[in-house]
Structure formats: structure tokens, C-alpha cells
Scaffold this active site. Structure first.
Site, short mmCIF file in Angstrom:
data_model
loop_
_atom_site.label_atom_id
_atom_site.label_comp_id
_atom_site.label_asym_id
_atom_site.label_seq_id
_atom_site.Cartn_x
_atom_site.Cartn_y
_atom_site.Cartn_z
N LYS A 1 43.07 33.88 -14.76
CA LYS A 1 43.69 33.93 -13.95
C LYS A 1 44.86 34.65 -14.61
O LYS A 1 44.88 34.66 -15.77
CB LYS A 1 44.89 32.65 -13.83
CG LYS A 1 46.00 32.70 -12.77
CD LYS A 1 45.99 31.35 -12.62
CE LYS A 1 47.30 31.19 -11.79
NZ LYS A 1 47.76 29.27 -11.47
N SER B 1 48.36 27.97 -6.62
CA SER B 1 48.46 28.92 -6.81
C SER B 1 47.50 29.52 -7.16
O SER B 1 47.12 31.38 -7.38
CB SER B 1 49.72 28.85 -8.68
OG SER B 1 48.88 28.49 -9.18
N SER C 1 46.81 23.15 -8.70
CA SER C 1 45.96 24.74 -8.03
C SER C 1 45.03 25.22 -9.02
O SER C 1 44.56 26.42 -8.26
CB SER C 1 47.87 25.53 -8.97
OG SER C 1 48.92 25.74 -8.83
N1 GLN Z 1 51.89 23.70 -4.83
C1 GLN Z 1 52.49 23.17 -6.24
C2 GLN Z 1 53.13 24.49 -6.81
O1 GLN Z 1 53.78 25.20 -6.12
C3 GLN Z 1 51.78 23.26 -7.24
C4 GLN Z 1 51.70 24.31 -8.43
C5 GLN Z 1 51.05 25.03 -9.46
O2 GLN Z 1 49.69 23.21 -9.34
N2 GLN Z 1 50.94 25.50 -10.00
O3 GLN Z 1 54.60 24.20 -7.23
#
Ligand code: GLN
Length: 490
Positions: free
Chosen positions: A79, A154, A178
Site C-alpha cells: 500500500k 482505503s 480499511s
Molecule cells: N473509512 C474509515 C475512514 O474513512 C476508515 C479508514 C481506514 O481504516 N483507514 O476513516
């Protein structure tokens, strides 16, 4: 060849069925064919062809010299928030679109030591903020199961790339869901470890007390292989916990008879889509067939998870992102008038809308007069949520639920309403607040789209979760299904 799992690739390399250069080239060709160009999936931000082939060649030589490990020559992707020495690391943001780190994240280094090959860096929501991968400066990622839908976020790039078999497995991170949500949306196995299990050193921080790295893979066996490398104590990360790392593959075949699974009533609300509920319930019935028993439980503070998270995470990100100032690294605005102008315009031009929203919310929540009302209150809620889980784990071995309320939604469907987008994580977010490990495994389909089952384990019980998941995958075939069309030229 592309449907091989990590475990199969590792064995194939060992048996001399193919070389690392051959398999690496195979995936690089697939990336060119399916990921790039206007109709491509856009799951990679950077593909490092030359470097990948050089690493593959070195791996083949290491194998010939007789000191290969199970990982030597196996291709993966990272990532794009894990720092990679000499390779662009953007976090999906314009402000880091020119950032080439001078060092490797500990996780990246762990893979390098084993001789794994890195194909490139995967797309993501900007600074890991999002649930659809639509917040990337480098463009949205398509879900290989349906190109009009999002792959989740994400870590949408890692998920789409593995689902389309452009790479056998990839690293990801999870601050509120995410890893698990994109794994669920793309029919994959994703695992968020206990907070402190994997080093955060060299992993660009979003919300430091919630962020944790983990694998996205095709199977539980592969996730176990990944975690064997990703998990380590790291003295460079003060939140890393000194716990021995077991061999996560060693207990995959343990008997799961007699394990008690808790089903929290708050995770099966009345308004849950009936088709989602039915897929998840039949997956749970499979565990009963394998000898587990089911118990209804309650986690009464569940409803407070999203509001508490959207105070804590923005507060921490507003502090973490203050280092992006156009002075030391990243993109600087053109012709600044003075220092203040440099800060304002570099940040104003460098961050996207969602990141700015969160910086503003977080700064507000931390300011004098509001700190007690918001930040301290959210931290207290966090403790209540943790206490719910601690009490539940006195009576059960694992907790199960749907990973997400719906399968993958259409690109653009939720971008107009941030709160609706935030609700995506309603079943995943509490674990991050509590620091608990959780995973998502493919459990069936609704409208031809994959659905994830979430398995929550007690602290440090990643091996137990992987054992449960592997036994399920030994008895079922959901994880073997790949999206149609990934073999064709697009
Ligand atoms: N969807 C959540 C956010 O927007 C979690 C994102 C994540 O786990 N990085 O913060």
C-alpha cells in the site's frame, strides 16, 4: 498461473516449476494489460518494473545458492503509505506526489529480508481517509467484480489488485475498516491484527492510536504467511508490543470443535439487508457444522463507535498531518510570498477535500473549550466499547458479524454525503477503538457481488482467527471464486 496462491507460488519456486523472474514478469504483464490505461483498474500508483525484475533475479540467485526462505522470489505489492527506500510513496495525495523516502518501513524491510519481490505501490484513499478509494489524487480504483462499483477503501488498490490477480497478495492498513471492508467488497481474506502487532515505523500515520497494518490475500493460509513476515516487535515504534510472533501457518489445521461464537445482536440490526443477513447466517451455520456453538451476546455501546471514531481519528490526523507543510518534504506551492503564504498555499493546494474536512474537524475538537466536550468524551466512549468486548470474551472465543452493511456500491453513489460514507464502517470501527484483531473472509454473494463475514478475536488471537477461517475455507469454496473477465484483454 495467476490463480496461484502465495503458498502455491512458494512451493512452485521451491520445486523449480518456474523462476521468480518468470512469475514476476507474468504479473507485470497482467498489470500492463488490466490495470493501466483509461479502462484499467487503476489499482497501482507506481509499478516498479525494473526494480521488481532485479529483485526477482537476485531471489533466483539466492535460491540457487541454497539459502532461500519460503518467501524468496514471491511477488507482493505494498500500500502506498508504507515508505519504500528510493520508490515514490504518495499516500494517494498530491502533497506527497513527489515524495521519495530515503528509508524503508519496518514492514517493507521485513519482506526484503526474506527476499520477497515488490511489484509496486497500490492506490488508496488520500492518507487512508475513505471507504471507496474515490478520495485518491491518482483517481478512483475500479472493483474487478463490477467495473462500475468501488473496491472499498482505503486499501482499495491492494484489494482490487489481488482480486484481479495482478499480484497474489498485498499489504494494507486499517484505521476503521480499511483492510476488512475492501477485502469484503472484492471477495478476499483481509486481517487487521491487534494494535501493536505490526510495526508502524515508516507507515505514514493517519490516526496513530488506531492504525494497524495487515494483509489482503486470497486465502487464510496466505494471510497467515503474510502475517508471519509483517508481525514483529520493533523498538523504533514505541507502540509496538514485545510479544513473540508465532508461526501463524502452524495452527491452521487445529480442530475448531467446541469453539464458542458470539453473535452480537447490535451487529444484526433489524434494518440489515435480509439477503446480507442470510448469507452471513449461512456462513455461521457452516461453523456449527464444524462443531462450534453459537451464543447470542450484546455489545451495548456499539452505536457510539462511529461518532467516537469521527472525533478521535480527525483529532489525531490533524496533528499528524501538520508535518506536511511544504517545507521539509512533499509539494511546495509556486512563488510563496512569505512563510505563512507557503504554509497556506502548499497545504491548501496539496490536500484534497476529505482530508481538509477532517483536519478542520480535528482541530476544532482539540481546541480549548471543546477538548473536554469532544476529545475527552470520545476517549471515555472508547473505554466503554473496549469494556463491552472484554466482558463478551469471558463467555465466547470469537465474535462474528457481517463485515459491511451492503456489498460494493456504485462509484459516485455515496460521495455526496460524508455521513453515509462513514456508516460503511459501522461493523468494523469498534475493533480499532478497542485495539482488537478482526478479519473478513468471503462468505457468499448478493446480486453477484461478494459478501464478507467478519471474525473478531480476542487480543493477540490472530492464530485462532486464522485457524477458524482456514477451517471454513477447507469446507467451502467461496474464496476460490475470482471475478469474471480478469483473464480477458480489456
Ligand atoms: N473509512 C474509515 C475512514 O474513512 C476508515 C479508514 C481506514 O481504516 N483507514 O476513516
Amino acid at each position: 498461473m495467476q490463480n496461484l496462491t502465495l503458498a502455491q507460488i512458494s512451493k512452485g519456486l521451491e520445486a523449480g516449476e518456474f523462476t521468480s523472474v518468470e512469475i514476476t514478469q507474468h504479473y507485470l504483464d497482467r498489470i500492463k494489460q488490466l490495470d493501466q490505461g483509461e479502462n484499467g483498474l487503476n489499482s497501482f500508483i507506481t509499478v516498479n518494473e525494473e526494480l521488481a525484475l532485479a529483485e526477482a533475479k537476485a531471489a533466483d540467485e539466492r535460491r540457487a545458492a541454497g539459502n532461500a526462505t519460503a518467501w524468496t522470489g514471491v511477488p507482493i505489492a505494498h500500500k502506498d503509505l508504507l515508505c519504500t527506500d528510493g520508490t515514490l510513496t504518495t499516500c494517494g495525495s498530491k502533497i506527497l506526489s513527489n515524495f521519495v523516502p530515503p528509508y524503508d518501513a519496518t514492514i517493507v524491510e521485513n519482506f526484503k529480508k526474506e527476499g520477497a519481490v515488490c511489484l509496486g505501490k497500490t492506490n488508496m484513499d488520500e492518507f487512508a481517509m475513505g471507504s471507496s478509494n474515490e478520495n485518491s489524487y491518482f483517481g478512483a480504483v475500479k472493483n474487478p467484480w463490477d467495473l462500475e462499483r468501488v473496491p472499498g477503501g482505503s486499501s482499495g488498490g491492494s484489494a482490487a489488485a489481488v482480486a484481479a490477480r495482478l499480484v497474489p497478495a498485498a499489504t494494507a492498513t486499517d484505521t476503521g475498516g480499511s483492510i476488512r471492508q475492501p477485502a469484503a467488497f472484492t471477495g478476499l481474506t483481509g486481517l487487521k491484527p491487534t494494535y501493536g502487532r505490526c510495526s508502524r515505523w515508516g507507515m505514514v500515520a493517519y490516526a496513530s492510536s488506531l492504525d494497524q497494518a495487515g494483509p489482503i490475500a486470497q486465502t487464510a493460509e496466505d494471510a497467515a504467511m503474510m502475517l508471519n513476515v509483517m508481525a514483529s516487535f520493533d523498538e523504533k515504534d514505541s507502540t509496538s508490543i514485545e510479544q513473540p510472533v508465532p508461526d501463524y501457518t502452524a495452527t491452521l489445521n487445529d480442530d475448531i470443535k467446541g469453539k464458542v461464537i458470539g453473535l452480537p445482536k447490535e451487529y444484526f440490526p433489524e434494518n440489515l439487508d435480509p439477503e446480507m443477513a442470510s448469507v452471513v447466517r449461512s456462513a455461521i451455520a457452516e461453523f456449527e457444522k464444524l462443531g462450534c456453538t453459537i451464543k447470542e451476546i450484546s455489545l451495548p455501546n456499539t452505536g457510539l463507535g462511529i461518532p467516537a471514531y469521527y472525533v478521535v481519528a480527525p483529532a489525531e490526523c490533524s496533528a499528524n498531518l501538520s508535518r506536511m507543510d511544504g517545507v521539509r518534504f512533499g509539494v511546495r506551492c509556486e512563488d510563496p510570498k512569505d512563510l505563512e503564504d507557503l504554509y497556506k498555499r502548499s497545504r491548501g493546494e496539496g490536500f484534497g477535500a476529505e482530508v481538509k474536512r477532517r483536519i478542520m474537524v480535528g482541530t476544532y475538537a482539540l481546541s480549548t473549550g471543546f477538548y473536554d466536550a469532544y476529545y475527552v468524551k470520545a476517549q471515555k466512549i472508547r473505554r466503554l466499547i473496549k469494556n463491552d468486548f472484554v466482558a463478551a470474551f469471558n463467555d465466547v472465543d470469537f465474535i462474528m458479524s457481517p463485515t459491511t452493511p451492503t456489498p460494493a456500491f456504485k462509484t459516485g453513489e455515496k460521495t455526496g454525503d460524508p455521513v453515509e460514507m462513514y456508516m460503511e464502517d459501522v461493523f468494523t470501527i469498534a475493533l480499532n477503538l478497542a485495539g482488537l484483531p478482526g478479519m473478513s473472509i468471503p462468505a457468499g454473494k448478493v446480486n453477484n457481488l461478494p459478501v464478507g463475514l467478519q471474525i473478531i478475536g480476542n487480543y493477540w488471537n490472530e492464530a485462532g482467527m486464522l485457524n477458524m477461517a482456514h477451517q471454513f475455507q477447507t469446507a467451502t469454496d467461496f474464496h476460490k471464486e475470482a471475478p469474471a473477465g480478469i483473464d480477458s484483454n480489456r
